[in-house]
Design a protein around this motif. Structure first.
Motif, PDB file in Angstrom:
ATOM      1  N   PHE A 155       0.847  -1.189   0.000  1.00  0.00           N
ATOM      2  CA  PHE A 155       0.000   0.000   0.000  1.00  0.00           C
ATOM      3  C   PHE A 155       0.877   1.231   0.000  1.00  0.00           C
ATOM      4  O   PHE A 155       2.053   1.168   0.375  1.00  0.00           O
ATOM      5  N   PHE A 156       0.304   2.343  -0.422  1.00  0.00           N
ATOM      6  CA  PHE A 156       1.155   3.470  -0.778  1.00  0.00           C
ATOM      7  C   PHE A 156       0.348   4.760  -0.850  1.00  0.00           C
ATOM      8  O   PHE A 156      -0.890   4.760  -0.809  1.00  0.00           O
ATOM      9  N   HIS A 157       1.101   5.842  -0.978  1.00  0.00           N
ATOM     10  CA  HIS A 157       0.538   7.171  -1.205  1.00  0.00           C
ATOM     11  C   HIS A 157       1.316   7.809  -2.350  1.00  0.00           C
ATOM     12  O   HIS A 157       2.546   7.686  -2.378  1.00  0.00           O
ATOM     13  N   PRO A 158       0.663   8.464  -3.282  1.00  0.00           N
ATOM     14  CA  PRO A 158      -0.786   8.647  -3.408  1.00  0.00           C
ATOM     15  C   PRO A 158      -1.509   7.333  -3.721  1.00  0.00           C
ATOM     16  O   PRO A 158      -1.029   6.535  -4.522  1.00  0.00           O
ATOM     17  N   GLU A 159      -2.648   7.147  -3.103  1.00  0.00           N
ATOM     18  CA  GLU A 159      -3.466   5.959  -3.349  1.00  0.00           C
ATOM     19  C   GLU A 159      -3.998   5.994  -4.781  1.00  0.00           C
ATOM     20  O   GLU A 159      -4.334   7.058  -5.317  1.00  0.00           O
ATOM     21  N   SER A 160      -4.045   4.823  -5.416  1.00  0.00           N
ATOM     22  CA  SER A 160      -4.501   4.762  -6.802  1.00  0.00           C
ATOM     23  C   SER A 160      -5.048   3.390  -7.127  1.00  0.00           C
ATOM     24  O   SER A 160      -4.308   2.400  -7.083  1.00  0.00           O
ATOM     25  N   PRO A 161      -6.324   3.297  -7.490  1.00  0.00           N
ATOM     26  CA  PRO A 161      -6.862   2.002  -7.933  1.00  0.00           C
ATOM     27  C   PRO A 161      -6.196   1.525  -9.221  1.00  0.00           C
ATOM     28  O   PRO A 161      -6.115   0.327  -9.476  1.00  0.00           O
ATOM     29  N   HIS A 162      -5.702   2.457 -10.017  1.00  0.00           N
ATOM     30  CA  HIS A 162      -5.025   2.081 -11.267  1.00  0.00           C
ATOM     31  C   HIS A 162      -3.697   1.380 -10.963  1.00  0.00           C
ATOM     32  O   HIS A 162      -3.337   0.395 -11.614  1.00  0.00           O
ATOM     33  N   ALA A 163      -2.973   1.885  -9.964  1.00  0.00           N
ATOM     34  CA  ALA A 163      -1.720   1.242  -9.569  1.00  0.00           C
ATOM     35  C   ALA A 163      -1.996  -0.147  -9.000  1.00  0.00           C
ATOM     36  O   ALA A 163      -1.278  -1.107  -9.303  1.00  0.00           O
ATOM     37  N   HIS A 164      -3.039  -0.279  -8.183  1.00  0.00           N
ATOM     38  CA  HIS A 164      -3.395  -1.591  -7.640  1.00  0.00           C
ATOM     39  C   HIS A 164      -3.777  -2.554  -8.763  1.00  0.00           C
ATOM     40  O   HIS A 164      -3.470  -3.752  -8.683  1.00  0.00           O
ATOM     41  N   ALA A 165      -4.424  -2.039  -9.806  1.00  0.00           N
ATOM     42  CA  ALA A 165      -4.803  -2.903 -10.923  1.00  0.00           C
ATOM     43  C   ALA A 165      -3.566  -3.423 -11.651  1.00  0.00           C
ATOM     44  O   ALA A 165      -3.522  -4.583 -12.086  1.00  0.00           O
ATOM     45  N   ALA A 166      -2.533  -2.584 -11.782  1.00  0.00           N
ATOM     46  CA  ALA A 166      -1.291  -3.035 -12.420  1.00  0.00           C
ATOM     47  C   ALA A 166      -0.620  -4.115 -11.581  1.00  0.00           C
ATOM     48  O   ALA A 166      -0.152  -5.129 -12.107  1.00  0.00           O
ATOM     49  N   ILE A 167      -0.590  -3.922 -10.265  1.00  0.00           N
ATOM     50  CA  ILE A 167      -0.039  -4.947  -9.370  1.00  0.00           C
ATOM     51  C   ILE A 167      -0.854  -6.233  -9.496  1.00  0.00           C
ATOM     52  O   ILE A 167      -0.314  -7.341  -9.534  1.00  0.00           O
ATOM     53  N   GLY A 168      -2.170  -6.075  -9.576  1.00  0.00           N
ATOM     54  CA  GLY A 168      -3.047  -7.230  -9.703  1.00  0.00           C
ATOM     55  C   GLY A 168      -2.766  -8.053 -10.949  1.00  0.00           C
ATOM     56  O   GLY A 168      -2.954  -9.273 -10.957  1.00  0.00           O
ATOM     57  N   CYS A 169      -2.285  -7.401 -12.015  1.00  0.00           N
ATOM     58  CA  CYS A 169      -1.920  -8.147 -13.219  1.00  0.00           C
ATOM     59  C   CYS A 169      -0.804  -9.137 -12.925  1.00  0.00           C
ATOM     60  O   CYS A 169      -0.848 -10.294 -13.368  1.00  0.00           O
ATOM     61  N   GLN A 170       0.208  -8.695 -12.185  1.00  0.00           N
ATOM     62  CA  GLN A 170       1.311  -9.594 -11.849  1.00  0.00           C
ATOM     63  C   GLN A 170       0.818 -10.754 -10.992  1.00  0.00           C
ATOM     64  O   GLN A 170       1.199 -11.903 -11.202  1.00  0.00           O
ATOM     65  N   VAL A 171      -0.054 -10.452 -10.026  1.00  0.00           N
ATOM     66  CA  VAL A 171      -0.606 -11.497  -9.165  1.00  0.00           C
ATOM     67  C   VAL A 171      -1.386 -12.515  -9.998  1.00  0.00           C
ATOM     68  O   VAL A 171      -1.237 -13.737  -9.825  1.00  0.00           O
ATOM     69  N   ARG A 172      -2.192 -12.039 -10.923  1.00  0.00           N
ATOM     70  CA  ARG A 172      -3.021 -12.933 -11.742  1.00  0.00           C
ATOM     71  C   ARG A 172      -2.172 -13.755 -12.709  1.00  0.00           C
ATOM     72  O   ARG A 172      -2.425 -14.949 -12.917  1.00  0.00           O
ATOM     73  N   LEU A 173      -1.152 -13.142 -13.289  1.00  0.00           N
ATOM     74  CA  LEU A 173      -0.283 -13.881 -14.200  1.00  0.00           C
ATOM     75  C   LEU A 173       0.489 -14.973 -13.458  1.00  0.00           C
ATOM     76  O   LEU A 173       0.661 -16.079 -13.970  1.00  0.00           O
ATOM     77  N   GLN A 174       0.942 -14.656 -12.257  1.00  0.00           N
ATOM     78  CA  GLN A 174       1.671 -15.659 -11.491  1.00  0.00           C
ATOM     79  C   GLN A 174       0.750 -16.808 -11.093  1.00  0.00           C
ATOM     80  O   GLN A 174       1.147 -17.980 -11.121  1.00  0.00           O
ATOM     81  N   ALA A 175      -0.501 -16.483 -10.743  1.00  0.00           N
ATOM     82  CA  ALA A 175      -1.463 -17.535 -10.415  1.00  0.00           C
ATOM     83  C   ALA A 175      -1.754 -18.415 -11.636  1.00  0.00           C
ATOM     84  O   ALA A 175      -1.857 -19.637 -11.524  1.00  0.00           O
ATOM     85  N   ALA A 176      -1.859 -17.789 -12.812  1.00  0.00           N
ATOM     86  CA  ALA A 176      -2.123 -18.550 -14.031  1.00  0.00           C
ATOM     87  C   ALA A 176      -0.973 -19.496 -14.357  1.00  0.00           C
ATOM     88  O   ALA A 176      -1.180 -20.553 -14.966  1.00  0.00           O
ATOM     89  N   ALA A 177       0.234 -19.120 -13.933  1.00  0.00           N
ATOM     90  CA  ALA A 177       1.410 -19.970 -14.159  1.00  0.00           C
ATOM     91  C   ALA A 177       1.573 -21.023 -13.071  1.00  0.00           C
ATOM     92  O   ALA A 177       2.518 -21.815 -13.112  1.00  0.00           O
ATOM     93  N   GLY A 178       0.669 -21.041 -12.091  1.00  0.00           N
ATOM     94  CA  GLY A 178       0.719 -22.039 -11.028  1.00  0.00           C
ATOM     95  C   GLY A 178       1.354 -21.561  -9.753  1.00  0.00           C
ATOM     96  O   GLY A 178       1.492 -22.344  -8.804  1.00  0.00           O
ATOM     97  N   GLY A 179       1.760 -20.289  -9.698  1.00  0.00           N
ATOM     98  CA  GLY A 179       2.395 -19.755  -8.497  1.00  0.00           C
ATOM     99  C   GLY A 179       1.436 -18.956  -7.635  1.00  0.00           C
ATOM    100  O   GLY A 179       0.228 -18.960  -7.855  1.00  0.00           O
ATOM    101  N   ASP A 180       1.991 -18.250  -6.668  1.00  0.00           N
ATOM    102  CA  ASP A 180       1.171 -17.495  -5.725  1.00  0.00           C
ATOM    103  C   ASP A 180       1.966 -16.302  -5.211  1.00  0.00           C
ATOM    104  O   ASP A 180       2.847 -16.450  -4.369  1.00  0.00           O
ATOM    105  N   ALA A 181       1.653 -15.112  -5.720  1.00  0.00           N
ATOM    106  CA  ALA A 181       2.336 -13.894  -5.288  1.00  0.00           C
ATOM    107  C   ALA A 181       1.891 -13.442  -3.910  1.00  0.00           C
ATOM    108  O   ALA A 181       2.412 -12.454  -3.393  1.00  0.00           O
ATOM    109  N   LEU A 182       0.941 -14.155  -3.306  1.00  0.00           N
ATOM    110  CA  LEU A 182       0.460 -13.842  -1.958  1.00  0.00           C
ATOM    111  C   LEU A 182       0.896 -14.914  -0.960  1.00  0.00           C
ATOM    112  O   LEU A 182       0.331 -15.019   0.132  1.00  0.00           O
ATOM    113  N   VAL A 183       1.914 -15.683  -1.297  1.00  0.00           N
ATOM    114  CA  VAL A 183       2.259 -16.868  -0.512  1.00  0.00           C
ATOM    115  C   VAL A 183       2.815 -16.524   0.865  1.00  0.00           C
ATOM    116  O   VAL A 183       2.775 -17.364   1.776  1.00  0.00           O
TER     117      VAL A 183
END
Length: 276
Positions: A155-183
């Motif tokens: 989490f960060f300042h300035p807060e931005s849903p767009h920045a969180h969405a970009a981070i979410g892309c990495q999380v989703r891609l890693q999950a699709a590859a069988g990993g877990d960025a939230l491990v």
């Protein structure tokens, strides 16, 4: 020593020279935070499981200069880079290199005093199985240290849903590859399920603002934002965001590294013991 076959996990960040530099920046910037409290006694036999390009290896050798370190990785190219890095920075170190699969370890039972695993489980489809295999080669009463991040802790300042969405892309891609960025948040249950005792997990928090320029540069810019930027083409190809949405998210994420910004992230470090 090579063993086959190799079960190579998909490394979502890629194997480019830029990624090797990012891993080095990350390891050097976070060495004091992540390696504090980890010091192996001289003569101990230590397995570094998943050494990658050796970014963490040099810091392990700093904290345990007299250890017999055995470093393994599934990638032959990464092992070559790790060997070159250690030879250049710690030429007198005692390191044994093996290309090996975490799920088919070429070592006898109870052959190590300690095991060190850093930023590896996040890439595996079966992290519990990997931990169980590492317990086999750890002597009774030997220790395992595991360090992982958790992208949900950003989490960060300035807060931005767009920045969180970009981070979410990495999380989703890693999950699709069988990993877990939230491990990171799962370390205790994973170690317990793999049969370890005396499990202790503690957060290691990074906080960067203008009063900590080394962390802003070394972590916020060169580690975290660089990591998210590295999945741009995959994220766009998968249709996770439009090009405009991605560019807005990265621009907002970069604002967290300006004098007006702040950035927070939590790593989790676990210590556990093989059953006696």
């Amino acid at each position: 020593m090579d063993t086959t076959p190799f079960t190579s996990p998909h490394y979502v960040h890629g194997y480019s020279a830029d990624e090797a530099r990012r891993l080095g920046d990350q390891a050097d910037t976070l060495a004091a935070l992540l390696h504090a409290g980890t010091a192996y006694p001289a003569g101990g036999r230590v397995l570094e499981a998943g050494c990658g390009v050796g970014a963490q290896t040099v810091h392990l050798l700093d904290s345990g200069p007299g250890v017999h370190l055995v470093s393994i990785d599934v990638s032959g190219d990464s092992l070559a880079q790790a060997r070159a890095r250690v030879n250049a920075q710690r030429p007198d170190a005692r390191v044994e290199w093996h290309r090996a699969d975490l799920f088919a370890l070429p070592f006898e039972d109870a052959s190590f005093d300690h095991v060190f695993v850093c930023f590896v489980l996040e890439h595996l489809k079966d992290p519990e199985g990997a931990l169980a295999g590492l317990r086999r080669v750890l002597r009774p009463g030997g220790t395992i240290t595991v360090i992982e991040g958790d992208h949900g802790s950003a989490f960060f300042h300035p807060e931005s849903p767009h920045a969180h969405a970009a981070i979410g892309c990495q999380v989703r891609l890693q999950a699709a590859a069988g990993g877990d960025a939230l491990v990171g948040r799962r370390l205790h249950p994973l170690l317990a399920a793999a049969g370890y005792d005396d499990i202790v997990v503690r957060p290691r928090t990074v906080y960067a603002d203008r009063t900590r320029p080394a962390l802003v540069e070394g972590f916020t810019r060169n580690t975290f934002i660089a990591m998210i930027e590295s999945v741009r083409e995959d994220a766009l190809a998968a249709g996770l965001l439009t090009r405009a949405e991605w560019d807005r998210g990265i621009a907002d994420l970069r604002r967290t590294a300006t004098p007006e910004g702040t950035f927070h992230y939590t790593f989790f470090k676990a210590l556990a013991v093989a059953p006696r």
